[in-house]
Design a protein around this motif. Structure first.
Motif, PDB file in Angstrom:
ATOM      1  N   VAL A 193      82.437 -37.304 -20.733  1.00  0.00           N
ATOM      2  CA  VAL A 193      81.050 -36.857 -20.962  1.00  0.00           C
ATOM      3  C   VAL A 193      80.391 -37.809 -21.962  1.00  0.00           C
ATOM      4  N   ALA A 194      81.115 -38.110 -23.056  1.00  0.00           N
ATOM      5  CA  ALA A 194      80.556 -38.968 -24.104  1.00  0.00           C
ATOM      6  C   ALA A 194      80.280 -40.371 -23.569  1.00  0.00           C
ATOM      7  N   ALA A 195      81.159 -40.841 -22.673  1.00  0.00           N
ATOM      8  CA  ALA A 195      80.954 -42.187 -22.114  1.00  0.00           C
ATOM      9  C   ALA A 195      79.703 -42.231 -21.243  1.00  0.00           C
ATOM     10  N   ALA A 196      79.387 -41.084 -20.627  1.00  0.00           N
ATOM     11  CA  ALA A 196      78.236 -41.056 -19.719  1.00  0.00           C
ATOM     12  C   ALA A 196      76.939 -40.669 -20.424  1.00  0.00           C
ATOM     13  N   LEU A 197      77.029 -40.314 -21.690  1.00  0.00           N
ATOM     14  CA  LEU A 197      75.859 -39.804 -22.403  1.00  0.00           C
ATOM     15  C   LEU A 197      75.629 -40.669 -23.639  1.00  0.00           C
ATOM     16  N   PRO A 198      74.792 -41.680 -23.536  1.00  0.00           N
ATOM     17  CA  PRO A 198      74.627 -42.613 -24.651  1.00  0.00           C
ATOM     18  C   PRO A 198      74.218 -41.905 -25.934  1.00  0.00           C
ATOM     19  N   GLY A 199      74.826 -42.305 -27.029  1.00  0.00           N
ATOM     20  CA  GLY A 199      74.422 -41.775 -28.335  1.00  0.00           C
ATOM     21  C   GLY A 199      75.088 -40.479 -28.723  1.00  0.00           C
ATOM     22  N   VAL A 200      75.915 -39.916 -27.836  1.00  0.00           N
ATOM     23  CA  VAL A 200      76.533 -38.633 -28.152  1.00  0.00           C
ATOM     24  C   VAL A 200      77.662 -38.830 -29.161  1.00  0.00           C
ATOM     25  N   THR A 201      77.827 -37.855 -30.050  1.00  0.00           N
ATOM     26  CA  THR A 201      78.893 -37.964 -31.047  1.00  0.00           C
ATOM     27  C   THR A 201      79.859 -36.800 -30.857  1.00  0.00           C
ATOM     28  N   LEU A 243      72.595 -18.089 -19.031  1.00  0.00           N
ATOM     29  CA  LEU A 243      73.793 -18.736 -18.464  1.00  0.00           C
ATOM     30  C   LEU A 243      73.324 -19.747 -17.430  1.00  0.00           C
ATOM     31  N   GLU A 244      73.747 -20.990 -17.579  1.00  0.00           N
ATOM     32  CA  GLU A 244      73.420 -22.023 -16.595  1.00  0.00           C
ATOM     33  C   GLU A 244      74.672 -22.294 -15.784  1.00  0.00           C
ATOM     34  N   VAL A 245      74.536 -22.200 -14.457  1.00  0.00           N
ATOM     35  CA  VAL A 245      75.675 -22.478 -13.586  1.00  0.00           C
ATOM     36  C   VAL A 245      75.455 -23.837 -12.932  1.00  0.00           C
ATOM     37  N   VAL A 246      76.383 -24.754 -13.139  1.00  0.00           N
ATOM     38  CA  VAL A 246      76.303 -26.016 -12.414  1.00  0.00           C
ATOM     39  C   VAL A 246      77.443 -26.056 -11.399  1.00  0.00           C
ATOM     40  N   ARG A 288      88.409 -35.116  -8.756  1.00  0.00           N
ATOM     41  CA  ARG A 288      87.013 -35.584  -8.790  1.00  0.00           C
ATOM     42  C   ARG A 288      86.471 -35.184 -10.156  1.00  0.00           C
ATOM     43  N   SER A 289      86.077 -36.147 -10.947  1.00  0.00           N
ATOM     44  CA  SER A 289      85.635 -35.816 -12.306  1.00  0.00           C
ATOM     45  C   SER A 289      84.256 -35.164 -12.318  1.00  0.00           C
ATOM     46  N   ILE A 290      84.118 -34.174 -13.209  1.00  0.00           N
ATOM     47  CA  ILE A 290      82.796 -33.557 -13.408  1.00  0.00           C
ATOM     48  C   ILE A 290      82.181 -34.032 -14.725  1.00  0.00           C
ATOM     49  N   ALA A 291      82.761 -35.090 -15.326  1.00  0.00           N
ATOM     50  CA  ALA A 291      82.220 -35.571 -16.606  1.00  0.00           C
ATOM     51  C   ALA A 291      80.758 -35.989 -16.456  1.00  0.00           C
ATOM     52  N   GLY A 292      80.457 -36.716 -15.381  1.00  0.00           N
ATOM     53  CA  GLY A 292      79.077 -37.163 -15.157  1.00  0.00           C
ATOM     54  C   GLY A 292      78.144 -35.991 -14.924  1.00  0.00           C
ATOM     55  N   ALA A 321      77.590 -34.337 -18.238  1.00  0.00           N
ATOM     56  CA  ALA A 321      76.732 -35.198 -19.071  1.00  0.00           C
ATOM     57  C   ALA A 321      75.284 -35.055 -18.633  1.00  0.00           C
ATOM     58  N   ASP A 322      75.079 -35.047 -17.334  1.00  0.00           N
ATOM     59  CA  ASP A 322      73.731 -34.894 -16.787  1.00  0.00           C
ATOM     60  C   ASP A 322      73.142 -33.536 -17.207  1.00  0.00           C
ATOM     61  N   ALA A 323      73.949 -32.474 -17.061  1.00  0.00           N
ATOM     62  CA  ALA A 323      73.476 -31.128 -17.408  1.00  0.00           C
ATOM     63  C   ALA A 323      73.160 -31.021 -18.903  1.00  0.00           C
ATOM     64  N   ILE A 324      74.063 -31.545 -19.731  1.00  0.00           N
ATOM     65  CA  ILE A 324      73.857 -31.466 -21.186  1.00  0.00           C
ATOM     66  C   ILE A 324      72.613 -32.273 -21.580  1.00  0.00           C
ATOM     67  N   GLY A 325      72.484 -33.446 -20.983  1.00  0.00           N
ATOM     68  CA  GLY A 325      71.317 -34.285 -21.280  1.00  0.00           C
ATOM     69  C   GLY A 325      70.014 -33.565 -20.946  1.00  0.00           C
ATOM     70  N   ARG A 326      69.994 -32.941 -19.774  1.00  0.00           N
ATOM     71  CA  ARG A 326      68.772 -32.228 -19.362  1.00  0.00           C
ATOM     72  C   ARG A 326      68.484 -31.049 -20.278  1.00  0.00           C
ATOM     73  N   LEU A 327      69.531 -30.279 -20.607  1.00  0.00           N
ATOM     74  CA  LEU A 327      69.315 -29.117 -21.474  1.00  0.00           C
ATOM     75  C   LEU A 327      68.839 -29.574 -22.847  1.00  0.00           C
TER      76      LEU A 327
END
Ligand code: R5P
Length: 324
Positions: A21-29, A143-146, A288-292, A295-301
């Motif tokens: 997730v961190a690799a796909a989300l620039p700037g995340v700590t 609750l957000e379901v992805v 199949r990784s769900i990291a991306g 990352a997409d969901a967290i970024g949007r939220l």
């Protein structure tokens, strides 16, 4: 745009996933340390969350109770450390199968867990393909379901033929099967299942035809493999072709589940990394990784955007009609 910075806190069950997730989300700590005392007590310590938008990622797979307690402690730690907003990201939500009382004297465990996470500090929850769509109604916070289904279906495309059918191994998986079927353009067949015990289930009949067909069995989770084992026997008895594929969002695969699936004639299993993947000798398990996706969901939220196509508003990913 959001003034708060984004922080991701990883629970110990999701360390590998959070790296992705961190690799796909620039700037995340990533900010967390979990110490275990000799008596087994956990002492998580979070850092640098004050005033930030914090996402605590922890799947609550085995050991389920311990994973839940750790998540609760992490949420509380973030709240007490002054996080501006705390979201619990629970890719695999344990206890979701206990979404109603099957008989008098039982608890509604899914509700108990949801309440515990909220009372520990979760202001919002994000889950991936939960067992029950009822989870949303059980949560007193949004609750957000992805869903991993589009990604999983993509990985299955190469195996689809004109004679492929999607099989729901119980009625609870019917809606999930419909979603795979819509992605892959295949008909759906349903197995009538009843559960005898935690490890033993009975497949009692089929709704649909599998004679000469290659089957792709889809479910939200594989635990002991009992459901798939029973479904495989029934499908073979009804003339299904060899080389069955199984796709499940959450591969718990406890105990000898891998051997059981291999012995049942499953040629390939596709799961996500919602739970840390483990090798199963004799069984081809593709991850199949769900990291991306996360990352997409967290970024949007974080940006206060809608989840759009990542979400599953509409047909649920699972259901309670089939029982566990
Ligand atoms: C139940 O309805 C679930 O969707 C799964 O089918 C079930 O929990 C899988 O468990 P097992 O692999 O132990 O049969």
């Amino acid at each position: 745009m959001n003034d708060m910075s984004l922080r991701v806190v990883s629970g110990t069950s999701s360390v590998q996933l959070v790296s992705g997730v961190a690799a796909a989300l620039p700037g995340v700590t990533e900010v967390c340390e979990v110490v275990r005392f000799p008596d087994g007590e956990l002492r998580p310590v979070v850092a640098d969350v004050r005033g930030h938008d914090v996402y605590v990622v922890q799947s609550t797979g085995p050991p389920v109770g311990e994973s839940i307690v750790e998540l609760m402690l992490l949420l509380d730690a973030c709240r007490r450390a002054g996080a501006a907003r705390v979201t619990a990201v629970v890719p695999y939500f344990g206890y979701a199968r206990q979404d109603r009382r099957g008989r008098s004297g039982e608890a509604v465990a899914a509700r108990v867990v949801a309440d515990a996470l909220v009372s520990s500090g979760a202001q919002r929850l994000v889950v991936v393909d939960p067992h029950t769509a009822a989870l949303e109604a059980m949560c007193s916070v949004p609750l957000e379901v992805v869903s991993a289904v589009p990604r999983m279906a993509d990985a299955l495309r190469d195996a689809v033929t004109a004679r492929s059918v999607i099989v729901a191994p119980d009625f609870g998986a019917h809606k999930l099967a419909e979603r795979y079927a819509a992605e892959l353009g295949c008909p759906v067949v349903i197995v009538r299942k009843s559960r005898v015990s935690g490890e033993v289930v009975r497949a009692e009949g089929l709704v649909g035809d599998v004679d000469g067909c290659s089957v792709i069995i889809v479910d939200d989770m594989i635990t002991t493999g009992g459901t798939i084992d029973a479904a495989m026997r029934l499908l073979q008895a009804h003339g299904a072709a060899g080389g069955a594929i199984v796709a499940a969002s959450h591969g718990l695969l406890v105990g000898s589940a891998g051997e059981r699936l291999a012995a049942a004639g499953v040629s390939r299993v596709l799961v996500t990394d919602s739970l840390t993947p483990v090798e199963h000798p004799g069984l081809a398990v593709q991850v199949r990784s769900i990291a991306g996706l996360l990352a997409d969901a967290i970024g949007r939220l974080h940006r206060n955007e809608d989840l759009g196509q990542l979400g599953t508003i509409g047909p649920g990913s699972g259901g309670s009609t089939g029982g566990p």
